[in-house]
Design a protein around this motif. Structure first.
Motif, PDB file in Angstrom:
ATOM      1  N   ASN A  15       0.827  -1.208   0.000  1.00 26.38           N
ATOM      2  CA  ASN A  15       0.000   0.000   0.000  1.00 26.38           C
ATOM      3  C   ASN A  15       0.862   1.260   0.000  1.00 26.38           C
ATOM      4  O   ASN A  15       0.544   2.239  -0.688  1.00 26.38           O
ATOM      5  N   LYS A  16       1.960   1.244   0.747  1.00 23.46           N
ATOM      6  CA  LYS A  16       2.880   2.383   0.734  1.00 23.46           C
ATOM      7  C   LYS A  16       3.471   2.593  -0.655  1.00 23.46           C
ATOM      8  O   LYS A  16       3.654   3.739  -1.092  1.00 23.46           O
ATOM      9  N   LEU A  17       3.773   1.506  -1.362  1.00 16.91           N
ATOM     10  CA  LEU A  17       4.276   1.627  -2.734  1.00 16.91           C
ATOM     11  C   LEU A  17       3.353   2.513  -3.553  1.00 16.91           C
ATOM     12  O   LEU A  17       3.798   3.450  -4.217  1.00 16.91           O
ATOM     13  N   GLN A  30      12.072   5.204  -1.147  1.00 16.61           N
ATOM     14  CA  GLN A  30      13.429   4.676  -1.039  1.00 16.61           C
ATOM     15  C   GLN A  30      13.716   4.117   0.357  1.00 16.61           C
ATOM     16  O   GLN A  30      14.416   3.110   0.490  1.00 16.61           O
ATOM     17  N   ASN A  31      13.171   4.747   1.391  1.00 15.31           N
ATOM     18  CA  ASN A  31      13.507   4.361   2.758  1.00 15.31           C
ATOM     19  C   ASN A  31      12.556   3.350   3.394  1.00 15.31           C
ATOM     20  O   ASN A  31      12.956   2.630   4.312  1.00 15.31           O
ATOM     21  N   GLU A  32      11.312   3.289   2.921  1.00 15.68           N
ATOM     22  CA  GLU A  32      10.315   2.441   3.574  1.00 15.68           C
ATOM     23  C   GLU A  32       9.756   1.332   2.686  1.00 15.68           C
ATOM     24  O   GLU A  32       9.053   0.457   3.190  1.00 15.68           O
ATOM     25  N   VAL A  33      10.047   1.365   1.373  1.00 15.47           N
ATOM     26  CA  VAL A  33       9.410   0.415   0.457  1.00 15.47           C
ATOM     27  C   VAL A  33      10.416  -0.473  -0.262  1.00 15.47           C
ATOM     28  O   VAL A  33      10.270  -1.694  -0.276  1.00 15.47           O
ATOM     29  N   PHE A  34      11.431   0.119  -0.868  1.00 17.10           N
ATOM     30  CA  PHE A  34      12.375  -0.635  -1.692  1.00 17.10           C
ATOM     31  C   PHE A  34      13.652  -0.993  -0.939  1.00 17.10           C
ATOM     32  O   PHE A  34      14.081  -0.250  -0.052  1.00 17.10           O
ATOM     33  N   THR A  35      14.276  -2.088  -1.359  1.00 20.74           N
ATOM     34  CA  THR A  35      15.655  -2.342  -0.961  1.00 20.74           C
ATOM     35  C   THR A  35      16.528  -1.410  -1.795  1.00 20.74           C
ATOM     36  O   THR A  35      16.044  -0.752  -2.731  1.00 20.74           O
ATOM     37  N   GLU A  36      17.801  -1.341  -1.484  1.00 20.86           N
ATOM     38  CA  GLU A  36      18.704  -0.438  -2.207  1.00 20.86           C
ATOM     39  C   GLU A  36      18.732  -0.751  -3.704  1.00 20.86           C
ATOM     40  O   GLU A  36      18.746   0.150  -4.537  1.00 20.86           O
ATOM     41  N   THR A  37      18.739  -2.038  -4.051  1.00 25.57           N
ATOM     42  CA  THR A  37      18.694  -2.471  -5.441  1.00 25.57           C
ATOM     43  C   THR A  37      17.487  -3.377  -5.620  1.00 25.57           C
ATOM     44  O   THR A  37      17.203  -4.213  -4.770  1.00 25.57           O
ATOM     45  N   VAL A  38      16.782  -3.190  -6.747  1.00 21.55           N
ATOM     46  CA  VAL A  38      15.552  -3.926  -7.023  1.00 21.55           C
ATOM     47  C   VAL A  38      15.667  -4.563  -8.407  1.00 21.55           C
ATOM     48  O   VAL A  38      16.088  -3.895  -9.364  1.00 21.55           O
ATOM     49  N   THR A  53      18.658   0.728  -8.888  1.00 28.53           N
ATOM     50  CA  THR A  53      18.655   1.237  -7.526  1.00 28.53           C
ATOM     51  C   THR A  53      17.286   1.856  -7.247  1.00 28.53           C
ATOM     52  O   THR A  53      16.575   2.297  -8.170  1.00 28.53           O
ATOM     53  N   ALA A  54      16.928   1.890  -5.983  1.00 26.31           N
ATOM     54  CA  ALA A  54      15.681   2.545  -5.589  1.00 26.31           C
ATOM     55  C   ALA A  54      15.698   4.009  -6.024  1.00 26.31           C
ATOM     56  O   ALA A  54      14.681   4.542  -6.477  1.00 26.31           O
ATOM     57  N   CYS A  58      12.945   5.872  -8.557  1.00 29.66           N
ATOM     58  CA  CYS A  58      12.237   7.092  -8.174  1.00 29.66           C
ATOM     59  C   CYS A  58      12.520   8.240  -9.131  1.00 29.66           C
ATOM     60  O   CYS A  58      11.604   9.000  -9.475  1.00 29.66           O
ATOM     61  N   GLU A  59      13.746   8.368  -9.579  1.00 35.18           N
ATOM     62  CA  GLU A  59      14.076   9.418 -10.553  1.00 35.18           C
ATOM     63  C   GLU A  59      13.333   9.188 -11.866  1.00 35.18           C
ATOM     64  O   GLU A  59      12.834  10.136 -12.479  1.00 35.18           O
TER      65      GLU A  59
END
Length: 144
Positions: A15-17, A30-38, A53-54, A58-59
């Motif tokens: 849901n946060k995604l 980046q901080n609450e949903v994804f790992t550093e690399t996806v 990368t997360a 996002c970018e």
């Protein structure tokens, strides 16, 4: 204090995604949903499956939403499979994008499913694999 099941915690991340994407809360994604690399796969819309990368995800989304007045995701029909410190979540979702100034119609809609893999980290559950499977699109695809 309420206690949440593992399933509740996983669904909360999904849901946060969608909520954070709609509100363009890139730091929270980046901080609450994804790992550093996806392992990121939106190849059903074109492009390639790749590790990203997360920050890069996002970018990319931030650039893609530039000039769009509103984005709204609705998700559900979650099917959750938990295997220790990893889990998979399947979900249906629609994404509606609205651009008031678009001459050929102000909306476009994407209808599809998500296959998400999450891993339990020290900070909580995070998405480390993301696949979107478009079923169909409607409306002004380019929002022109």
């Amino acid at each position: 204090m309420e206690t949440f099941s593992t399933r509740d915690l996983l669904v909360e991340v999904i849901n946060k995604l969608f909520v954070y994407t709609d509100s363009q809360a890139w730091d929270k994604l980046q901080n609450e949903v994804f790992t550093e690399t996806v392992l990121f796969d939106m190849s059903s819309l074109g492009g390639a499956k790749m590790d990203m990368t997360a920050t890069a995800i996002c970018e990319m989304w931030k650039a893609g939403f530039a000039g769009i007045d509103s984005v709204n995701h609705l998700a559900g029909n979650y099917l959750v499979d938990i295997q220790g410190k990893s889990a998979t979540v399947f979900a249906y979702a629609t994404a509606t994008h609205y651009k008031k100034s678009a001459v050929n119609g102000p909306t476009r809609e994407f209808v599809g499913t998500y296959d998400l893999h999450l891993t339990q980290k020290e900070a909580g559950w995070r998405i480390d694999q993301f696949r979107y499977n478009v079923k169909f699109t409607t409306g002004n695809r380019d929002l022109t």
